[in-house]
Design a protein around this motif. Sequence first.
Motif, short mmCIF file in Angstrom:
data_model
loop_
_atom_site.label_atom_id
_atom_site.label_comp_id
_atom_site.label_asym_id
_atom_site.label_seq_id
_atom_site.Cartn_x
_atom_site.Cartn_y
_atom_site.Cartn_z
N VAL A 136 42.85 42.68 36.87
CA VAL A 136 43.59 41.15 36.02
C VAL A 136 45.13 41.03 36.71
O VAL A 136 45.28 41.71 37.51
CB VAL A 136 43.89 41.64 34.66
CG1 VAL A 136 45.63 40.98 34.65
CG2 VAL A 136 43.22 42.37 33.74
N ALA A 137 45.22 39.80 37.53
CA ALA A 137 46.31 39.55 38.59
C ALA A 137 46.85 38.21 37.98
O ALA A 137 46.66 37.25 37.60
CB ALA A 137 45.33 39.23 39.74
N LEU A 143 51.05 42.84 29.85
CA LEU A 143 50.30 43.35 31.77
C LEU A 143 49.69 42.54 32.38
O LEU A 143 48.48 41.86 32.14
CB LEU A 143 49.19 44.68 31.26
CG LEU A 143 49.57 46.29 30.61
CD1 LEU A 143 48.93 47.09 30.80
CD2 LEU A 143 51.28 47.04 32.38
N SER A 144 50.86 41.97 33.56
CA SER A 144 50.17 40.97 33.73
C SER A 144 49.12 40.97 35.22
O SER A 144 48.62 40.58 35.99
CB SER A 144 50.83 40.01 34.42
OG SER A 144 52.01 40.53 35.54
N GLU A 145 49.01 42.82 35.96
CA GLU A 145 48.76 42.84 36.44
C GLU A 145 47.76 44.47 36.01
O GLU A 145 48.69 45.80 36.01
CB GLU A 145 49.68 43.34 38.11
CG GLU A 145 50.35 42.28 38.38
CD GLU A 145 49.54 41.74 39.44
OE1 GLU A 145 48.61 42.26 40.49
OE2 GLU A 145 49.63 40.44 39.84
N HIS A 197 43.09 39.26 48.91
CA HIS A 197 43.75 38.86 48.24
C HIS A 197 44.61 37.41 48.36
O HIS A 197 44.84 37.51 47.38
CB HIS A 197 45.49 40.31 49.04
CG HIS A 197 46.30 40.03 48.74
ND1 HIS A 197 46.31 40.88 47.61
CD2 HIS A 197 47.64 39.55 48.70
CE1 HIS A 197 47.46 41.15 47.35
NE2 HIS A 197 48.22 40.34 47.82
N GLU A 198 44.22 36.68 49.43
CA GLU A 198 44.69 35.28 49.10
C GLU A 198 44.15 34.74 47.75
O GLU A 198 44.73 34.31 46.76
CB GLU A 198 44.83 34.94 50.38
CG GLU A 198 45.70 33.19 50.27
CD GLU A 198 45.23 32.78 51.08
OE1 GLU A 198 45.53 31.67 51.79
OE2 GLU A 198 44.66 33.10 52.68
N VAL A 199 42.89 35.31 48.16
CA VAL A 199 41.86 34.11 46.50
C VAL A 199 42.49 35.20 45.30
O VAL A 199 42.82 34.65 44.44
CB VAL A 199 40.63 34.69 46.73
CG1 VAL A 199 40.02 34.52 45.52
CG2 VAL A 199 39.81 33.45 47.83
N LEU A 200 42.40 36.21 45.75
CA LEU A 200 42.61 36.94 43.89
C LEU A 200 44.26 36.89 43.31
O LEU A 200 44.24 36.15 42.20
CB LEU A 200 43.32 38.73 44.81
CG LEU A 200 43.10 39.76 43.05
CD1 LEU A 200 42.54 39.52 42.52
CD2 LEU A 200 43.47 40.70 43.79
#
Length: 279
Positions: free
Chosen positions: A36-37, A82-84, A273-276
């Motif tokens: 979850v990101a 919980l956004s992350e 990481h950028e796409v996530l």
Amino acid sequence: MIVFLNGKFLPAADAVVPLNDRGFLLGDGLFETMRVANGKPFRCAQHLERLTRGADFLKIKLPFTPKEIQKFAGELIEQNKLSEAILRVTLTRGAGARGYSPKNSGPPTLAMTLHPLPPVNADEPVQWSLVTSSFRIPAGDALASFKTTSKILNVLARAEAEEQGADEALLLNANGEVAETAGGNIFWVYQDKICTVPTGRGGLPGITRAVVLELCQSLGLETNKRIIKPEQLRNAEGIFVTQSALGIVPVVAFDGVPVAPSPLVDQIAAAYHEVLTKE
């Protein structure tokens, strides 16, 4: 913590599954794990598509549509603030009589839980030491296409690696070929190509694996799907593991021998990481 169970949101302590649930008794079920990101499950549609195919294969009727599951997942994230996090979706055949026959079992159980992210130190990115496991998995097993809840072999392989002071286990198939790791897919760099094991050799076709192959195409990096033995993997110019919870995990040692860092692995990790964070 609030969880989702069979259409209801309730405190984790109140979430009860019958003792005769076949997922508990026999591992008769499936699961998906998603990162979850920014409050959204990453590549949720792809995970739920695999869950749907797995349910069809096991002949378990999904109690909710993928769109409904995705909506419930969003509500669960919002309720827990919980956004992350890590989201796990678990599907079992439900309660049934003793024995292997699935006749007269059900209705299916669908649960969703949220879990904190593994602790990460920004100054010390996650890196793993990898050892070859003594356990073997079948080659060409149709069940390998899905994340079944029958994961005792992976548990034992990870425990064996940890007993040796390593972080992760490399699993070979019955032919002695590299298949996957206990908790992810394996990639390696050889002659500037990003290599991985083809599907159908015993490893799970992971969602993060698919994302990495997409990223390599967009970055102009050549990829190669090939069958190899572990001794050939030792000639790699870089090794990394892909999985939903941690994304890209560089391997710094394989069977006790240091693995040199690869700038290509760093490039792929940065792109991931950028796409996530943007999707």
